[in-house]
Enzyme design. Structure first.
Site, PDB file in Angstrom:
ATOM      1  N   GLY A  96       0.802  -1.214   0.000  1.00  0.00           N
ATOM      2  CA  GLY A  96       0.000   0.000   0.000  1.00  0.00           C
ATOM      3  C   GLY A  96       0.837   1.268   0.000  1.00  0.00           C
ATOM      4  CG  HIS A  97      -1.223   5.010   0.481  1.00  0.00           C
ATOM      5  ND1 HIS A  97      -2.370   4.243   0.518  1.00  0.00           N
ATOM      6  CD2 HIS A  97      -1.317   5.865   1.522  1.00  0.00           C
ATOM      7  CE1 HIS A  97      -3.122   4.627   1.528  1.00  0.00           C
ATOM      8  NE2 HIS A  97      -2.506   5.606   2.170  1.00  0.00           N
ATOM      9  CG  ASN A  98       2.238   7.233   2.397  1.00  0.00           C
ATOM     10  OD1 ASN A  98       2.632   7.645   1.315  1.00  0.00           O
ATOM     11  ND2 ASN A  98       1.281   7.824   3.072  1.00  0.00           N
ATOM     12  CB  SER A 111       1.231   4.829   6.702  1.00  0.00           C
ATOM     13  OG  SER A 111       0.805   5.800   5.771  1.00  0.00           O
TER      14      SER A 111
END
Length: 365
Positions: free
Chosen positions: A258-260, A278
């Site tokens: 996923g993002h980050n 994250s």
């Protein structure tokens, strides 16, 4: 073209015996091996298959009585799978991508292609892209503007690399991988039901309509050296900072980052692993198939999580995890043992209540 037993042993740093001039064209399981194959019998349990095959030479465990198996040559492998890694690298011909740039490929004039590149048909390379020397890019790959890919990359059919992605040397991407798609990030004007549940752990004041507003992904993805990405794996770009994958890390098919997210060095993420936004993954972490990692948590260095585990909270370094939710492996095993004892315990409680006794198999007398 093949390799002699002497050449293979030298490349593997292994001891060999017998006729070292025998030329090997391929590798095979013992029962299926032909005269030009190296039979893979690295463990005594595979030795029986040698009599069924026609191999003249074999890769065997240290100290094996190879002559009793009727072989003419042997290579001894103290660590079989490690020898297999070197052998397979020697024999694998790699994908058939013709040298040069195929005429049906579209490359922006501002892109820079390194020396010795081999780029197949229907590839699209955007503006200001930099491809390192020795890259091999198969058909139907797209690489968006501003991306950087290091030397000796192998990018197979249908891979999609988004804008501004930065990738190190010796990168391998299996067919269908997507690197740099937008992250899954949305917000509601008022506090959403999800936010409320996270705070209250189950209680909702009211249920009301909510509409999702997209948060655009302004970041990108950075990938170190010697990283491999499996087929149909997806790595989302960061919202502001980059999603990052450390050097030496390997992702299996259908892994989703996923993002980050930050993944450390030399990690092994097996099929269908999902890491939510994250979260931070340390170095040398192994996540077995279908492991899920919650968002905004930390998994320490050298953690190993067994298949199907769901990690909802921070995991300290070196921890071995199993279960849903993931707990120490020994704790999970004790919990499972206790769970299996519950039917017996319930039957005992009933028998005491109604005054009957249980037979050995748990039935009432």
């Amino acid at each position: 073209m093949g390799h002699s037993i002497a050449e293979i042993a030298c490349a593997l740093g292994a001891e060999a015996a017998g006729d070292l001039s025998i030329v090997i064209a391929g590798a095979a399981e013992p029962a299926a091996a032909g005269p030009d194959d190296l039979a893979l019998a690295m463990d005594p349990k595979y030795a029986a298959g040698l009599a069924q095959g026609r191999a003249r030479a074999a890769l065997m465990w240290q100290g094996a009585d190879w002559q009793a198996q009727g072989l003419e040559a042997v290579i001894f492998a103290p660590r079989g799978r490690l020898a297999m890694a070197g052998l397979s690298a020697m024999i694998d011909p790699g994908p058939a991508i013709a040298p040069g740039i195929h005429p049906m490929t579209v490359i922006d004039p501002t892109a820079r292609i390194g020396a010795g590149a081999a780029i197949g048909p229907f590839v699209t390379i955007g503006a200001d892209v930099e491809i390192g020397p020795g890259a091999r890019i198969a058909s139907h790959v797209s690489i968006a503007a501003g991306s950087r890919i290091g030397a000796q990359a192998l990018i197979l059919e249908g891979v999609r690399i988004g804008a501004r992605v930065v990738i190190g040397d010796r990168f391998i991407a299996q067919p269908g991988a997507v690197i740099g798609a937008d992250g899954f990030s949305f917000v509601t004007p008022e506090k959403s039901g999800v936010e409320e549940i996270r705070q209250t752990l189950g209680q909702r004041a009211e249920i009301r309509e909510q509409k999702w507003t997209r948060i655009h992904s302004l970041g990108t993805v950075t990938i170190g050296d010697d990283v491999e990405i499996g087929a149909n794996a997806c790595i989302d770009r960061g919202t502001v900072r980059a999603t990052s994958i450390g050097s030496g890390t390997k992702l299996d098919n259908l892994v989703h980052i996923g993002h980050n997210v930050s993944v450390g060095q030399d990690c092994l993420l097996c099929g269908q692993v999902g890491i939510a936004g994250s979260s931070r993954i340390g170095d040398r972490v192994v996540l077995a198939g279908q492991v899920g990692v919650n968002d905004n948590i930390f998994v320490g260095d050298d953690v190993i999580a067994g298949g199907g585990s769901k990690i909802f909270t921070n995991a300290p370094k070196g921890r071995v995890l199993l279960g849903y939710p993931a707990v120490k492996m020994e704790t999970h095993l004790e919990m499972q043992k206790a769970l299996r004892r519950l039917p017996r315990m319930a039957a005992e409680m009933r028998s005491r209540k109604d005054g009957t006794e249980l037979s050995q198999d748990g039935d009432k007398d």
